[in-house]
Design a protein around this motif. Structure first.
Motif, PDB file in Angstrom:
ATOM      1  N   THR A   1      -8.088   5.361  -2.041  1.00  0.00           N
ATOM      2  CA  THR A   1      -8.050   4.436  -0.916  1.00  0.00           C
ATOM      3  C   THR A   1      -8.140   5.264   0.344  1.00  0.00           C
ATOM      4  O   THR A   1      -7.432   6.263   0.491  1.00  0.00           O
ATOM      5  CB  THR A   1      -6.772   3.595  -0.922  1.00  0.00           C
ATOM      6  OG1 THR A   1      -6.756   2.762  -2.089  1.00  0.00           O
ATOM      7  CG2 THR A   1      -6.693   2.697   0.304  1.00  0.00           C
TER       8      THR A   1
ATOM      9  N   ARG B   1      -9.914   0.405   6.146  1.00  0.00           N
ATOM     10  CA  ARG B   1      -9.170   0.865   4.967  1.00  0.00           C
ATOM     11  C   ARG B   1      -9.866   0.296   3.734  1.00  0.00           C
ATOM     12  O   ARG B   1      -9.769  -0.881   3.442  1.00  0.00           O
ATOM     13  CB  ARG B   1      -7.702   0.412   5.025  1.00  0.00           C
ATOM     14  CG  ARG B   1      -6.885   0.896   3.831  1.00  0.00           C
ATOM     15  CD  ARG B   1      -5.409   0.561   3.996  1.00  0.00           C
ATOM     16  NE  ARG B   1      -5.183  -0.875   4.068  1.00  0.00           N
ATOM     17  CZ  ARG B   1      -4.006  -1.437   4.360  1.00  0.00           C
ATOM     18  NH1 ARG B   1      -2.957  -0.675   4.626  1.00  0.00           N
ATOM     19  NH2 ARG B   1      -3.876  -2.746   4.408  1.00  0.00           N
TER      20      ARG B   1
ATOM     21  N   SER C   1     -10.128   7.430  -8.485  1.00  0.00           N
ATOM     22  CA  SER C   1      -9.930   6.267  -7.614  1.00  0.00           C
ATOM     23  C   SER C   1      -9.218   6.683  -6.328  1.00  0.00           C
ATOM     24  O   SER C   1      -8.268   7.476  -6.363  1.00  0.00           O
ATOM     25  CB  SER C   1      -9.099   5.201  -8.332  1.00  0.00           C
ATOM     26  OG  SER C   1      -9.793   4.687  -9.446  1.00  0.00           O
TER      27      SER C   1
ATOM     28  N   GLY D   1      -9.926  -3.443  -3.187  1.00  0.00           N
ATOM     29  CA  GLY D   1      -8.607  -3.064  -3.670  1.00  0.00           C
ATOM     30  C   GLY D   1      -7.772  -4.281  -4.034  1.00  0.00           C
ATOM     31  O   GLY D   1      -8.006  -5.383  -3.538  1.00  0.00           O
TER      32      GLY D   1
ATOM     33  N   SER E   1     -11.286   0.953  -0.482  1.00  0.00           N
ATOM     34  CA  SER E   1     -10.986   1.608  -1.759  1.00  0.00           C
ATOM     35  C   SER E   1     -12.267   1.794  -2.562  1.00  0.00           C
ATOM     36  O   SER E   1     -13.283   1.158  -2.294  1.00  0.00           O
ATOM     37  CB  SER E   1      -9.984   0.762  -2.559  1.00  0.00           C
ATOM     38  OG  SER E   1      -8.754   0.657  -1.872  1.00  0.00           O
TER      39      SER E   1
ATOM     40  N   TRP F   1      -5.422   8.082  -6.261  1.00  0.00           N
ATOM     41  CA  TRP F   1      -4.596   7.344  -7.205  1.00  0.00           C
ATOM     42  C   TRP F   1      -4.434   8.113  -8.518  1.00  0.00           C
ATOM     43  O   TRP F   1      -5.406   8.636  -9.056  1.00  0.00           O
ATOM     44  CB  TRP F   1      -5.226   5.985  -7.518  1.00  0.00           C
ATOM     45  CG  TRP F   1      -5.157   5.023  -6.379  1.00  0.00           C
ATOM     46  CD1 TRP F   1      -6.105   4.817  -5.419  1.00  0.00           C
ATOM     47  CD2 TRP F   1      -4.082   4.141  -6.069  1.00  0.00           C
ATOM     48  NE1 TRP F   1      -5.698   3.855  -4.535  1.00  0.00           N
ATOM     49  CE2 TRP F   1      -4.459   3.427  -4.902  1.00  0.00           C
ATOM     50  CE3 TRP F   1      -2.844   3.880  -6.656  1.00  0.00           C
ATOM     51  CZ2 TRP F   1      -3.625   2.471  -4.323  1.00  0.00           C
ATOM     52  CZ3 TRP F   1      -2.019   2.927  -6.083  1.00  0.00           C
ATOM     53  CH2 TRP F   1      -2.411   2.239  -4.925  1.00  0.00           C
TER      54      TRP F   1
ATOM     55  N   TYR G   1       0.827  -1.195   0.000  1.00  0.00           N
ATOM     56  CA  TYR G   1       0.000   0.000   0.000  1.00  0.00           C
ATOM     57  C   TYR G   1       0.871   1.258   0.000  1.00  0.00           C
ATOM     58  O   TYR G   1       1.990   1.243   0.529  1.00  0.00           O
ATOM     59  CB  TYR G   1      -0.913   0.012   1.216  1.00  0.00           C
ATOM     60  CG  TYR G   1      -2.171  -0.800   1.046  1.00  0.00           C
ATOM     61  CD1 TYR G   1      -3.407  -0.185   0.907  1.00  0.00           C
ATOM     62  CD2 TYR G   1      -2.141  -2.193   1.024  1.00  0.00           C
ATOM     63  CE1 TYR G   1      -4.577  -0.925   0.749  1.00  0.00           C
ATOM     64  CE2 TYR G   1      -3.293  -2.940   0.870  1.00  0.00           C
ATOM     65  CZ  TYR G   1      -4.506  -2.297   0.737  1.00  0.00           C
ATOM     66  OH  TYR G   1      -5.652  -3.035   0.566  1.00  0.00           O
TER      67      TYR G   1
ATOM     68  N   GLY H   1      -3.846  -1.825  -3.013  1.00  0.00           N
ATOM     69  CA  GLY H   1      -4.919  -0.946  -2.582  1.00  0.00           C
ATOM     70  C   GLY H   1      -5.690  -0.268  -3.694  1.00  0.00           C
ATOM     71  O   GLY H   1      -6.760   0.287  -3.447  1.00  0.00           O
ATOM     72  N   ARG H   2      -5.177  -0.289  -4.915  1.00  0.00           N
ATOM     73  CA  ARG H   2      -5.907   0.360  -6.011  1.00  0.00           C
ATOM     74  C   ARG H   2      -7.235  -0.358  -6.233  1.00  0.00           C
ATOM     75  O   ARG H   2      -7.280  -1.580  -6.327  1.00  0.00           O
ATOM     76  CB  ARG H   2      -5.086   0.329  -7.304  1.00  0.00           C
ATOM     77  CG  ARG H   2      -5.779   1.026  -8.474  1.00  0.00           C
ATOM     78  CD  ARG H   2      -4.969   0.885  -9.746  1.00  0.00           C
ATOM     79  NE  ARG H   2      -3.816   1.731  -9.763  1.00  0.00           N
ATOM     80  CZ  ARG H   2      -3.809   3.007 -10.182  1.00  0.00           C
ATOM     81  NH1 ARG H   2      -4.926   3.562 -10.612  1.00  0.00           N
ATOM     82  NH2 ARG H   2      -2.696   3.713 -10.178  1.00  0.00           N
ATOM     83  N   PRO H   3      -8.346   0.391  -6.307  1.00  0.00           N
ATOM     84  CA  PRO H   3      -9.645  -0.267  -6.486  1.00  0.00           C
ATOM     85  C   PRO H   3      -9.738  -1.016  -7.810  1.00  0.00           C
ATOM     86  O   PRO H   3      -9.292  -0.524  -8.842  1.00  0.00           O
ATOM     87  CB  PRO H   3     -10.636   0.903  -6.442  1.00  0.00           C
ATOM     88  CG  PRO H   3      -9.833   2.121  -6.741  1.00  0.00           C
ATOM     89  CD  PRO H   3      -8.456   1.854  -6.216  1.00  0.00           C
TER      90      PRO H   3
END
Length: 199
Positions: A109, A49, A107, A73, A51, A140, A20, A77-79
């Protein structure tokens, strides 16, 4: 062909080591409340946490309300955006954020503390939102478009036979969106340094 295999292996290895972003890392061993647990009413406090993609931004007198469409994510962590979602949540950020930076469709998180859910409207539909307070938001940048191509062959010396031949070349093309710069939510949020290992 060996170069192609090496390139693909390297890409897999690098992605497997992804973590992350620093802004939304937590100390090793920190329990995190899943989105599913929050929406099912099993837990209403703890660290979360999640996303997703920004649906709406509202600046209030002392904070900003961020409405986010939840997407799970990936390992960094990127969705992972798809045509199906499990719902929405609200994140409250201390202070002002610029709606031109935190635009609809970006996007994010979000890391923060789970709070009591709140009722709101999605168009005319009454909706119960899980809420994250004291939110730190990582925005992001647009994802680069990278692909591996086999391009026109070039002449090379083939051994052990004494003649010129041809072999494939590899070219990795990376397209970086013009005008895009990474903008990160924690720029407006004070954070304390953690001395423990983070993930």
């Amino acid at each position: 062909m060996r170069w192609l295999s090496f390139a693909l292996f390297s890409a897999v290895f690098i992605s497997g080591c992804a973590t992350y972003p620093d802004a939304v890392k937590v100390a090793q061993g920190t329990p995190l409340i899943s989105y599913q647990s929050a929406t099912q009413g099993k837990v209403q406090q703890g660290t979360a946490r999640w996303s997703g993609v920004i649906a709406k931004v509202e600046n209030n007198a002392s904070n900003t309300r961020l409405e986010v469409v939840y997407f799970p994510g990936n390992n960094s962590g990127r969705p992972q955006i798809s045509d199906q979602t499990q719902g929405r949540f609200v994140a409250y950020i201390h202070g002002f954020v610029d709606p031109m930076v935190y635009q609809q469709g970006k996007s994010v998180t979000v890391l923060g503390q789970l709070a009591q859910p709140e009722t709101g409207l999605v168009d005319k539909f009454q909706y119960l939102y899980p809420v994250i307070q004291q939110a730190v938001v990582y925005l992001w940048p647009k994802q680069q478009d990278t692909r591996v191509d086999i391009v026109d062959p070039w002449p090379l010396w083939r051994t052990p036979y004494p003649y010129w031949g041809y072999g494939p070349a590899i070219r990795i093309r990376t397209t970086i969106p013009t005008g895009e710069k990474p903008a990160q939510g924690p720029l407006h949020v004070e954070q304390s340094n953690q001395g423990t290992e983070q993930r």
